[in-house]
Every structure is written in C-alpha cells, then in structure tokens.
Design a protein around this motif. Sequence first.
Motif, PDB file in Angstrom:
ATOM      1  N   LEU B 395      10.861   8.445  -1.471  1.00  0.00           N
ATOM      2  CA  LEU B 395      11.114   7.418  -0.215  1.00  0.00           C
ATOM      3  C   LEU B 395      10.486   6.108  -0.414  1.00  0.00           C
ATOM      4  N   LYS B 396       9.907   5.791  -1.681  1.00  0.00           N
ATOM      5  CA  LYS B 396       9.341   4.326  -1.506  1.00  0.00           C
ATOM      6  C   LYS B 396       8.407   4.077  -0.336  1.00  0.00           C
ATOM      7  N   ILE B 397       7.481   5.034  -0.054  1.00  0.00           N
ATOM      8  CA  ILE B 397       6.311   4.896   1.117  1.00  0.00           C
ATOM      9  C   ILE B 397       5.415   3.904   0.673  1.00  0.00           C
ATOM     10  N   ARG B 398       5.285   2.756   1.096  1.00  0.00           N
ATOM     11  CA  ARG B 398       4.135   1.596   0.655  1.00  0.00           C
ATOM     12  C   ARG B 398       2.827   2.123   1.237  1.00  0.00           C
ATOM     13  N   ILE B 399       2.051   2.609   0.287  1.00  0.00           N
ATOM     14  CA  ILE B 399       0.616   2.904   0.588  1.00  0.00           C
ATOM     15  C   ILE B 399      -0.354   2.575  -0.624  1.00  0.00           C
ATOM     16  N   THR B 400      -1.646   2.341  -0.173  1.00  0.00           N
ATOM     17  CA  THR B 400      -2.405   2.047  -1.109  1.00  0.00           C
ATOM     18  C   THR B 400      -3.100   3.202  -1.748  1.00  0.00           C
ATOM     19  N   SER B 401      -3.049   4.407  -0.995  1.00  0.00           N
ATOM     20  CA  SER B 401      -3.777   5.604  -1.394  1.00  0.00           C
ATOM     21  C   SER B 401      -3.452   6.778  -0.437  1.00  0.00           C
ATOM     22  N   LEU B 402      -3.186   7.889  -1.061  1.00  0.00           N
ATOM     23  CA  LEU B 402      -2.784   9.097  -0.138  1.00  0.00           C
ATOM     24  C   LEU B 402      -3.889   9.255   0.839  1.00  0.00           C
ATOM     25  N   ARG B 403      -4.934   8.872   0.730  1.00  0.00           N
ATOM     26  CA  ARG B 403      -6.335   9.197   1.633  1.00  0.00           C
ATOM     27  C   ARG B 403      -6.258   8.068   2.812  1.00  0.00           C
ATOM     28  N   GLN B 404      -5.485   6.973   2.404  1.00  0.00           N
ATOM     29  CA  GLN B 404      -5.300   6.163   3.641  1.00  0.00           C
ATOM     30  C   GLN B 404      -4.985   6.657   5.016  1.00  0.00           C
ATOM     31  N   THR B 405      -5.277   6.330   6.049  1.00  0.00           N
ATOM     32  CA  THR B 405      -4.775   6.813   7.356  1.00  0.00           C
ATOM     33  C   THR B 405      -3.276   6.191   7.565  1.00  0.00           C
ATOM     34  N   VAL B 406      -2.751   7.018   8.317  1.00  0.00           N
ATOM     35  CA  VAL B 406      -1.260   6.489   8.585  1.00  0.00           C
ATOM     36  C   VAL B 406      -1.149   5.274   9.617  1.00  0.00           C
ATOM     37  N   ASP B 407      -2.299   5.294  10.533  1.00  0.00           N
ATOM     38  CA  ASP B 407      -2.167   4.265  11.651  1.00  0.00           C
ATOM     39  C   ASP B 407      -2.008   3.142  11.326  1.00  0.00           C
ATOM     40  N   ASN B 408      -2.527   2.807   9.908  1.00  0.00           N
ATOM     41  CA  ASN B 408      -2.377   1.064   9.299  1.00  0.00           C
ATOM     42  C   ASN B 408      -0.921   0.885   8.766  1.00  0.00           C
ATOM     43  N   LEU B 409      -0.174   2.161   8.543  1.00  0.00           N
ATOM     44  CA  LEU B 409       1.338   1.911   7.875  1.00  0.00           C
ATOM     45  C   LEU B 409       2.110   1.073   9.017  1.00  0.00           C
ATOM     46  N   SER B 410       3.010   0.425   8.523  1.00  0.00           N
ATOM     47  CA  SER B 410       4.062   0.009   9.424  1.00  0.00           C
ATOM     48  C   SER B 410       4.985   1.130   9.900  1.00  0.00           C
ATOM     49  N   GLY B 411       5.722   0.759  10.907  1.00  0.00           N
ATOM     50  CA  GLY B 411       6.719   1.729  11.645  1.00  0.00           C
ATOM     51  C   GLY B 411       7.605   2.288  10.680  1.00  0.00           C
ATOM     52  N   GLY B 412       8.334   1.681   9.576  1.00  0.00           N
ATOM     53  CA  GLY B 412       9.122   2.315   8.603  1.00  0.00           C
ATOM     54  C   GLY B 412       8.572   3.166   7.889  1.00  0.00           C
ATOM     55  N   ASN B 413       7.409   2.641   7.425  1.00  0.00           N
ATOM     56  CA  ASN B 413       6.665   3.441   6.484  1.00  0.00           C
ATOM     57  C   ASN B 413       6.081   4.665   6.930  1.00  0.00           C
ATOM     58  N   GLN B 414       5.540   4.867   8.576  1.00  0.00           N
ATOM     59  CA  GLN B 414       5.114   5.806   9.129  1.00  0.00           C
ATOM     60  C   GLN B 414       6.232   6.894   9.323  1.00  0.00           C
ATOM     61  N   GLN B 415       7.545   6.182   9.477  1.00  0.00           N
ATOM     62  CA  GLN B 415       8.873   7.158   9.733  1.00  0.00           C
ATOM     63  C   GLN B 415       9.043   7.949   8.514  1.00  0.00           C
ATOM     64  N   LYS B 416       8.877   7.256   7.357  1.00  0.00           N
ATOM     65  CA  LYS B 416       8.838   7.861   6.153  1.00  0.00           C
ATOM     66  C   LYS B 416       8.262   9.246   5.748  1.00  0.00           C
ATOM     67  N   VAL B 417       7.067   9.024   6.405  1.00  0.00           N
ATOM     68  CA  VAL B 417       5.956   9.739   6.176  1.00  0.00           C
ATOM     69  C   VAL B 417       6.395  11.205   7.096  1.00  0.00           C
ATOM     70  N   ALA B 418       6.864  10.829   8.300  1.00  0.00           N
ATOM     71  CA  ALA B 418       7.441  12.002   9.308  1.00  0.00           C
ATOM     72  C   ALA B 418       8.660  12.460   8.509  1.00  0.00           C
TER      73      ALA B 418
END
Lengths: 323, 510
Positions: B395-418
């Motif tokens: 889903l091309k989720i933009r993250i720097t690490s799998l251990r990063q908390t999701v509150d710093n992600l943008s809305g679109g990336n958060q939705q992709k995580v959901a």
Amino acid sequence: MNNIDQLKRGQGRLKKAISNYLGIVLVLIVIMAVSTAINPVFIKTSNLINILVNSCTIALAGFGMTFVILTGGIDLSVGALAAFIGVFAADLLQNNLPIFAVVILGLLLGAAIGAGIGWIVAKTNIPAFIVTLGMMDIFRGLSIAYNDGYPVPISLDNVFTEIGNGKLGTVPIPIIIVIVVFIVCYTLLKKTNIGRNVFAIGGNAEAAKLSGISVIKTTMFAYGICSALTAVAGMILAARLYSGLPSAAEGLELQAIAAVVLGGTSFTGGDGDIVGTVIGVLLLQVLLNVMVIFSFPAFLQYVVQGSIIILAVLYDFIRKKRF
Amino acid sequence: MNEDTIVCLNKINKSFSTVQVLFDVDLELKKGEVHAIVGENGAGKSTLMKILMGVYPPDSGEIIIDDIKMKKYNVNVARDNGIVIIPQELSLVPAYTVAENIFLSQRGTAKFGFVSGRKMISQADALIKELGYKIDAGIRTDKLPIAYRQVVSIVKAVAENAKVIIMDEPTSSISKDEVDELMKIIDMLKKRGTTIIYISHLLDEVFSVSDRVTVLRDGKLVTTLDKKSTTQREVISFMVGEDLLKTQQEVMEKTKKESKDYKNEEPIFEISNLRRKEKEEEVSLRLHKGEVIGITGLVGSGKTELVRTIIGLDKKSGGQIFIEGKGVNLTSPKSAYKKGIAIVPEDRKLQGLVLIRSVIENIALSDVYRKRISRAGFINQKKEKKDALNYVNKLKIRITSLRQTVDNLSGGNQQKVAVSKALMVQPKILILDEPTRGIDVGAKAMIYKLIMELKEQGMGILFFSSDISEIPFISDRVLVMREGKIVAKLNTEQATIENMLNYMAGGESV
C-alpha cells in the motif's frame, strides 16, 4: 522502505531505552552517591540487601499496577487486599492446611478478586478510581473483621515464614520471587497476545474493540494479574511479620503507583513497561531508606511519596507535549 | 515586497528528526485575498501552517509580516500579529457562553481581575450583529449547532483583530446550507481586508471561494496559480499528476464491464429483515463474492447504525444475518471478526488506530490475526513483521520505521494502516466506512485500486460513503438509505448523482 526499517531497528531500541531511563537512573545514582558521602552506612552490603528485600512488596504490587495503569486504569485496593490475603493465609495455616495449598489458594483468591474488579470496571464504566477506592475499604474492613481486629499469628517454626525470611544460598527468597515474577510479567507484556491487548485497550479502547479485542476480558486479565501479585506480596509480608496483620501494607497502593509512574509508564494508559517499574521501585525504596538512615520523621515519608507521584505524572505530561 | 503583501514566508525549511518535510517554501499572502492551499496529505500543508502559527520554528528561512522581519517568532508573536487559526476540530469551551468564548484570549473587560459578564455579552452581541449574525452571545456554546459554533470561532478571530485567518477544512463537519453561510462570511471578511488561508480537499469549494491557489507536493511549493487562469484539472495534475483521474476512469470502466447478474448465486453475506428496535424499519441486503455494494445516505439516514449492528456493537431486536448461507449471531466485533468480517471504521483516529502505539502494532491490532500467528499465547514476531512489511510495501505506506508511532503519520498513511489492519485477518467480508474521508487524492486512488484487487480475490465489500462522486464508479450496486431504511436499490446505470441525491433527500426516482 524495507531497508530503512531493518537498519533503524536495533539502534532505535537502544536509543529509546536510554532516553527513557537515563534521567531516572541518573537521579538514582546521584541520590545514592550523596547519601554514601554523608553517611557511608548507606552503601554497606547489609543495607543494600535490606533495601532490596524491603522493595519486594512494592515491586510485586508495582508490576501488577503496571498492567492496570497500562489499560488506563488504577487500582487503589492494593494495600488493603495485601493485608486481607495475609490474614486469610495466616488463618488457613492455623487450620493446618499444607503450605502449598495455602499459597495456591491465596493466589487464586487474589486473581479472582482482581478479575471481579476488572469486570466491574469494564462492564459498568464506573471509573476504576471509584471501584477500587470502594474495594480498598471493603478489604481493609474484612481483614479487620476476620479476627476481631487482632492479628492472626503464624507460628515461628512454620516453613511458610521462609517465604519472607528464608534464603536460597545467599539470596533472600523474596528477591528470587520478584525476579521470577519480573520475567513472567516482562514476557507477558512483550511477547504475548494478551499483553498486546493490554496496550491496545489502554491506548484506545474503542479502536481495540473494533479490532475484535475483548475489552472486558483484557481488563479482567490486567486487574487479575495485579491482585494476584498483590496476594503474593501480602503472603510475603505475612511471612516476614509472622502474622496476618489487618493493618499491614497501608499505603502500598500509593507506593506502587509512585513506582510505576516514576518508571515512565503513562498515566493515561497504553505506553510504558515493566523495566521502568523496576527502576521506579528501586528509586522509591532508596529514598525511603535514606530517610530512615537520616532519621527523617516518619510522617515526612508520606509527604515525599505524595510529591513524587505528582511530579512524576507532571513529568509524563511535559514529556508527551514535547514530542 | 508588494504594497498589498501582508505576510511573506521566504525559503522555509523544516525537518522532523531526519525527515525533511518542507523544502525552500516561499509563500506570499496578499491583503484581503482568499488563498487556498491544496496538496496531498503529507505534502506539508499543516507543517507550513504550524510554522506560520508559530507552533514550530522553521529550521531556516524568514517570516515577514507587514514588512517587518520577525526575529523571535512563536505562538504569542503570531497571535499579536493577527494570525489566527480556525482549527479542523473546533476549539471552543463548551460550557462557556458564546461571549466568553469570543473574548477567551482577551478578557478585555476585566476590572481588578474580574470579568464583567454583562459588558462582555453586550460587546459580543455588537460584534456578532456587525458581522450580520443572529446568535445570542449569552447562551452556552454547547447549546449551539456545529455550524454556529464555527461562526463563533470566526467572530472570535475577528475580535482578536485577525489579519490572517487560517481555515483548516472548515466544511468537513457542516451541511450544504451551512457551507453557503460560510461562503458569505468569507466574502464579508474579505471586504474587511482580512486575508484567509483556505485549506480543503474539496476542489469544488476551493474554486468557488479562493482568489489564488497554492499547490504543495512532497514538501515543495509547486506553484501558486491565479484561480481565473487555471482549471481544477490542472490543479489536480499539479497535486498528483494525472494518476487519480486515470484510476477513476479505469475503475469505472472495469466495474461496468464486469458487473454481472448475481441473482442465481449464493450470497456470501446476507442480512434479512434486520431491525435495531421494535417497530423500527427493517433492512435486508445480499452481498456476493467479488461484489461491491455502495451504501449511501445523509447524516442520520441510519448508515452508521447499520454498520454498528452488523459488527455486533449494537444489539438487534429482530432479523438474521447469514454468512455463506449459515445463520450467525454477532454479539460483538470480536465475534464478527471470528466469522470473517473485518471493518475499517469511519473515524480512523478515534476508532481505527491506537495512535500512541507503533505502526506494526497497529497493523497487527486485530486479535484474530494475532491469535492465528500465536502459539500458546506467544506471538510469532518474525511472521508478524513480515506480514506488516508486506502491507507497508503493497500500500506504499510512508514510514521511517515499523516502530514509529502512527500519530505522526499523515491522514492518508494512517488510513492505509487502518486498511492493512483489516486485511491482515483475510476477511471474507470487508466493511469500509467512509474510507476516503479527509484523505488526499493519491491515497484515494490507492484505495480504489485496492478495492478492485480485493474484488478479484472474491472478497465481498460493503462500501459505506457519503461521497456521492465516488459511490457510483466503485460500486456494482448502490443502496440509498433514509430514515433507517433502504429506499432505493440502484444498478450502475441508475446510480447517477442526481438520482442518488433525490432518494437521499426523500424524493422519488427522476
């Protein structure tokens, strides 16, 4: 992206651990150094072992409290429950039940009570604060009523007392118990499914529920662990005192809470760990010990303890705002 | 610097830890203009606004307000210079009166530390009147409907002598009529010489309200266009390229081509005569393998309630639910997940994700998935990581690490995580509740494509959405709800926007 993650993982954890605990460990070291400088008695092996043994009850209650606070709750009934289980165990021993059975029954009763508290908290949405405040009174009352306010003695030659006073080689048994419990709790939180659920419901109960996590079961588990460990603490205490004392462990809940928040577990739930609690317990116990060595008036302990709780929670809030 | 320039941001750079989010951004705001800022989520809009608000200090670059170069810039300096935000989530104190809220940061009427209630109310009343509104300044703010609270926020900004008002998604929680009201206010503010920064995902709105449009992409300012000399299409292509437009067309053609008659097929999921309460309307529907049913309706039409009942959050008083022909009793989300239903809830922040936990823990949030990869209660963390990375890449989720908390992600990336979280359980039936609300066009395109893929794999999808522009091309069939019941079942040809609107509002077929 794949690669980024592989690279960063190891370093990230170490960094996180350092940034999490560095401050509190430094405080601990400074206090120990200053105390030693003023009164070298502090650093004597006998005193240090004394500190460790004395911290066992707080550590056990603190480990349990970590689970509860991670769910976003709180358990104020800890001290009273420890006294109640102590009285209960002492009574069973007087009735000549085998030690093994007494310990198991104490543990099970604790776990069942905790599960009950958890059920009430999760099912009714009454704040945990209120539920466990009520429970605190109930158990304190019950432990006093048990023997009309008198302690229930345990005979000096009963092997049960070894739980609190014995040694395995040179290591006091309470310390061994704490180490075993630590490993179990650490594993539960880090490696298991139910541990993950504890973090999830504390972080966002609604999202957890909508992801198929049973909030009720998880809450029952957390409070169950807390009360079971409190039962262990209560039995160790009874063994050390050679009696089930209705007034035992007064204020244990506040000490446990102070240790947990000092250890960096967020008061709002969902973030924190058991290693922090260990450091928190040590810091708290060292402070209490120092106050005894420097013969502070006993009541000042409460003042210090209370201030620590407020400051630690304040620190937690400040830290969160910054990030 | 032009005479009518009020704020000028020069060569603004900003990084968070190691990730640079703004690159040499130059933004110039003119007095009395409505300046729209558009861009995907994660393009840097909110960071840029937070720099202008004084919340974040820029790493480099200068902020010039009224020809004065700001040396020490922070929230208070910004406020003193008349820069005010009307946030997405309104920040009024519910238990205060309207007047108290309006003068919240001023307390201009205080005498010896006391606040004169009556004087404050009369001042507030005068101000509200001046702006052409009829709101009683003496009543409690939580007694007002949402749209009026927005008005209060705006009056508050005016009372604070705002020169620049930032409106962040101002129409996200209000109805059509209220949007019209808002447009009137904006017009009036413009006439007073106030500059408005208008942030919105809805380009229709942007084009009707703004004078100039600035497009941000990946932290860079792509261009600032005069509205009169550009088109929506051009703006979209500046934002994401031609991708989304193409995706929409592709999806639509594909849906039309492949839509088939399911009449004789066994449904994978069936609701029959479902009722929430005695005497309430009954709802029935049949979902087949590889079918997408779009369900739409206005707020209060019963969409949300239907979702809650299906996943066992609310009790039902009557009716039955069948999965692959077998009757099931869904008493909690847990039981729904166990039976193969997964959901992406409407509000990703409140219901979808545990914001303070890591990306990997959120992707693996569902209990059913973790149980599947656990032995004796211990999670197989290697497998968990592999599966999570799989979705991150897919889903091309933009993250720097799998251990990063999701509150710093943008809305679109958060939705992709959901969405990843729901797919991790490999459901037979997927419920998507407003999956594209408030996310950028790029993430939208990704979700549309994903739905197509899931269809091919034979998943049945219930697509709840109030975005009537997306419903027709993504769905094989469209159900329109009103007052708790399904008022229309439309096929792809019948599901025109007018037709849907008509049923939603209570009319008959056109």
